[in-house]
Scaffold this motif. Sequence first.
Motif, PDB file in Angstrom:
ATOM      1  N   LEU A  10     -11.037  -5.260  11.472  1.00 20.85           N
ATOM      2  CA  LEU A  10      -9.896  -5.713  10.698  1.00 20.85           C
ATOM      3  C   LEU A  10      -8.857  -6.334  11.621  1.00 20.85           C
ATOM      4  N   LYS A  11      -8.559  -7.589  11.418  1.00 22.74           N
ATOM      5  CA  LYS A  11      -7.671  -8.342  12.312  1.00 22.74           C
ATOM      6  C   LYS A  11      -6.195  -8.105  12.020  1.00 22.74           C
ATOM      7  N   ASN A  12      -5.845  -8.032  10.729  1.00 21.80           N
ATOM      8  CA  ASN A  12      -4.447  -7.822  10.352  1.00 21.80           C
ATOM      9  C   ASN A  12      -4.403  -7.140   8.995  1.00 21.80           C
ATOM     10  N   ALA A  13      -3.197  -6.882   8.506  1.00 18.83           N
ATOM     11  CA  ALA A  13      -3.033  -6.108   7.279  1.00 18.83           C
ATOM     12  C   ALA A  13      -2.783  -6.980   6.051  1.00 18.83           C
ATOM     13  N   ASN A  14      -3.075  -8.280   6.127  1.00 16.94           N
ATOM     14  CA  ASN A  14      -2.866  -9.098   4.932  1.00 16.94           C
ATOM     15  C   ASN A  14      -3.980  -8.840   3.921  1.00 16.94           C
ATOM     16  N   TYR A  15      -3.694  -9.191   2.682  1.00 15.84           N
ATOM     17  CA  TYR A  15      -4.592  -8.857   1.568  1.00 15.84           C
ATOM     18  C   TYR A  15      -5.989  -9.437   1.763  1.00 15.84           C
ATOM     19  N   GLU A  16      -6.066 -10.702   2.154  1.00 13.85           N
ATOM     20  CA  GLU A  16      -7.366 -11.356   2.295  1.00 13.85           C
ATOM     21  C   GLU A  16      -8.227 -10.686   3.355  1.00 13.85           C
ATOM     22  N   SER A  17      -7.633 -10.334   4.484  1.00 16.10           N
ATOM     23  CA  SER A  17      -8.377  -9.702   5.559  1.00 16.10           C
ATOM     24  C   SER A  17      -8.893  -8.329   5.145  1.00 16.10           C
ATOM     25  N   ILE A  18      -8.060  -7.575   4.455  1.00 18.21           N
ATOM     26  CA  ILE A  18      -8.460  -6.239   4.009  1.00 18.21           C
ATOM     27  C   ILE A  18      -9.594  -6.336   2.996  1.00 18.21           C
ATOM     28  N   GLN A  19      -9.472  -7.246   2.040  1.00 17.88           N
ATOM     29  CA  GLN A  19     -10.507  -7.388   1.024  1.00 17.88           C
ATOM     30  C   GLN A  19     -11.827  -7.862   1.627  1.00 17.88           C
ATOM     31  N   GLN A  20     -11.767  -8.746   2.611  1.00 18.16           N
ATOM     32  CA  GLN A  20     -12.968  -9.207   3.271  1.00 18.16           C
ATOM     33  C   GLN A  20     -13.663  -8.055   3.993  1.00 18.16           C
ATOM     34  N   THR A  21     -12.874  -7.210   4.636  1.00 16.43           N
ATOM     35  CA  THR A  21     -13.450  -6.051   5.327  1.00 16.43           C
ATOM     36  C   THR A  21     -14.091  -5.090   4.327  1.00 16.43           C
ATOM     37  N   ALA A  22     -13.423  -4.855   3.204  1.00 15.74           N
ATOM     38  CA  ALA A  22     -13.981  -3.973   2.174  1.00 15.74           C
ATOM     39  C   ALA A  22     -15.289  -4.534   1.639  1.00 15.74           C
ATOM     40  N   ARG A  23     -15.331  -5.848   1.404  1.00 10.56           N
ATOM     41  CA  ARG A  23     -16.576  -6.472   0.928  1.00 10.56           C
ATOM     42  C   ARG A  23     -17.684  -6.353   1.966  1.00 10.56           C
ATOM     43  N   SER A  24     -17.339  -6.540   3.232  1.00 14.69           N
ATOM     44  CA  SER A  24     -18.329  -6.449   4.299  1.00 14.69           C
ATOM     45  C   SER A  24     -18.930  -5.050   4.378  1.00 14.69           C
ATOM     46  N   ILE A  25     -18.088  -4.037   4.230  1.00 18.47           N
ATOM     47  CA  ILE A  25     -18.573  -2.657   4.260  1.00 18.47           C
ATOM     48  C   ILE A  25     -19.516  -2.403   3.082  1.00 18.47           C
ATOM     49  N   ALA A  26     -19.126  -2.852   1.897  1.00 18.15           N
ATOM     50  CA  ALA A  26     -19.959  -2.653   0.710  1.00 18.15           C
ATOM     51  C   ALA A  26     -21.305  -3.359   0.853  1.00 18.15           C
ATOM     52  N   GLU A  27     -21.283  -4.576   1.377  1.00 14.53           N
ATOM     53  CA  GLU A  27     -22.525  -5.330   1.543  1.00 14.53           C
ATOM     54  C   GLU A  27     -23.443  -4.677   2.575  1.00 14.53           C
ATOM     55  N   GLN A  28     -22.866  -4.148   3.640  1.00 11.14           N
ATOM     56  CA  GLN A  28     -23.694  -3.494   4.646  1.00 11.14           C
ATOM     57  C   GLN A  28     -24.329  -2.236   4.075  1.00 11.14           C
ATOM     58  N   ALA A  29     -23.578  -1.465   3.310  1.00 10.72           N
ATOM     59  CA  ALA A  29     -24.129  -0.261   2.685  1.00 10.72           C
ATOM     60  C   ALA A  29     -25.263  -0.616   1.737  1.00 10.72           C
ATOM     61  N   HIS A  30     -25.079  -1.693   0.999  1.00 12.63           N
ATOM     62  CA  HIS A  30     -26.119  -2.148   0.067  1.00 12.63           C
ATOM     63  C   HIS A  30     -27.383  -2.549   0.818  1.00 12.63           C
TER      64      HIS A  30
END
Length: 237
Positions: free
Chosen positions: A177-197
């Motif tokens: 996670l590079k910074n605390a802006n909304y887009e960066s956080i959501q991208q990280t959340a999506r990446s985690i979900a995709e990796q788990a899948h």
Amino acid sequence: MDRCLIDASPLLSQLDVTLQYNGDINPTNITHMTPLQGCGKREAKCRNWRILEMLHFRGGFELVFVAGEGGSSTACLVVLDRRSHRLHTANLGDSGFLVVRAGEVVHRSDEQQHYFNTPFQLSIAPPEAEGVVLSDSPDAADSSSFDVQLGDIILTATDGLFDNMPDYMILQELKKLKNANYESIQQTARSIAEQAHDLAYDPNYMSPFAQFACDYGLNVRVHVMVKPMVSAFTWPH
């Protein structure tokens, strides 16, 4: 059916809903009768966050009961009190949350299971199954309060994440996670979900769920073949 709801108040709700048909009733209606609707206008008058947590649980549960819907759901409610910098949580079942600080998990939910692969859950049985299926009261939810600090990452997810990724893998992704802006956080959340899948479909991967199955004497590679719902935000948010 995984569902994440963010209320206008500082409330985050993570639901993992199982639906079934009951006569002519459309079971998708259960997703519109969530714990978020239970408190309603009473929220403005609630000053005790612990009471507020359980009002959300009880309210949604009663709405589903009155409507006569058949189905079940685990639930994880997270309330951030910005004035006191305290996180109040109520969790029932195997959805859950993590609080990450400086790359380490400093607070987390405990999974609630009756026995292997049978999590606690709010449940309304159709008439033909009454007295047969397990059903847990909102009172069974595990609640906690925790002091958060600036920069803490608060992550909520359904069991599709925790069954497929151990904490160290989740932390590795959060470190990107590079910074605390909304887009960066959501991208990280999506990446985690995709990796788990993706890991759920890897026949050579020993997932936490598969290890849990082995501990119960099931000599099989068992994976949760669903894409989890993952949400994250940082304090302040």
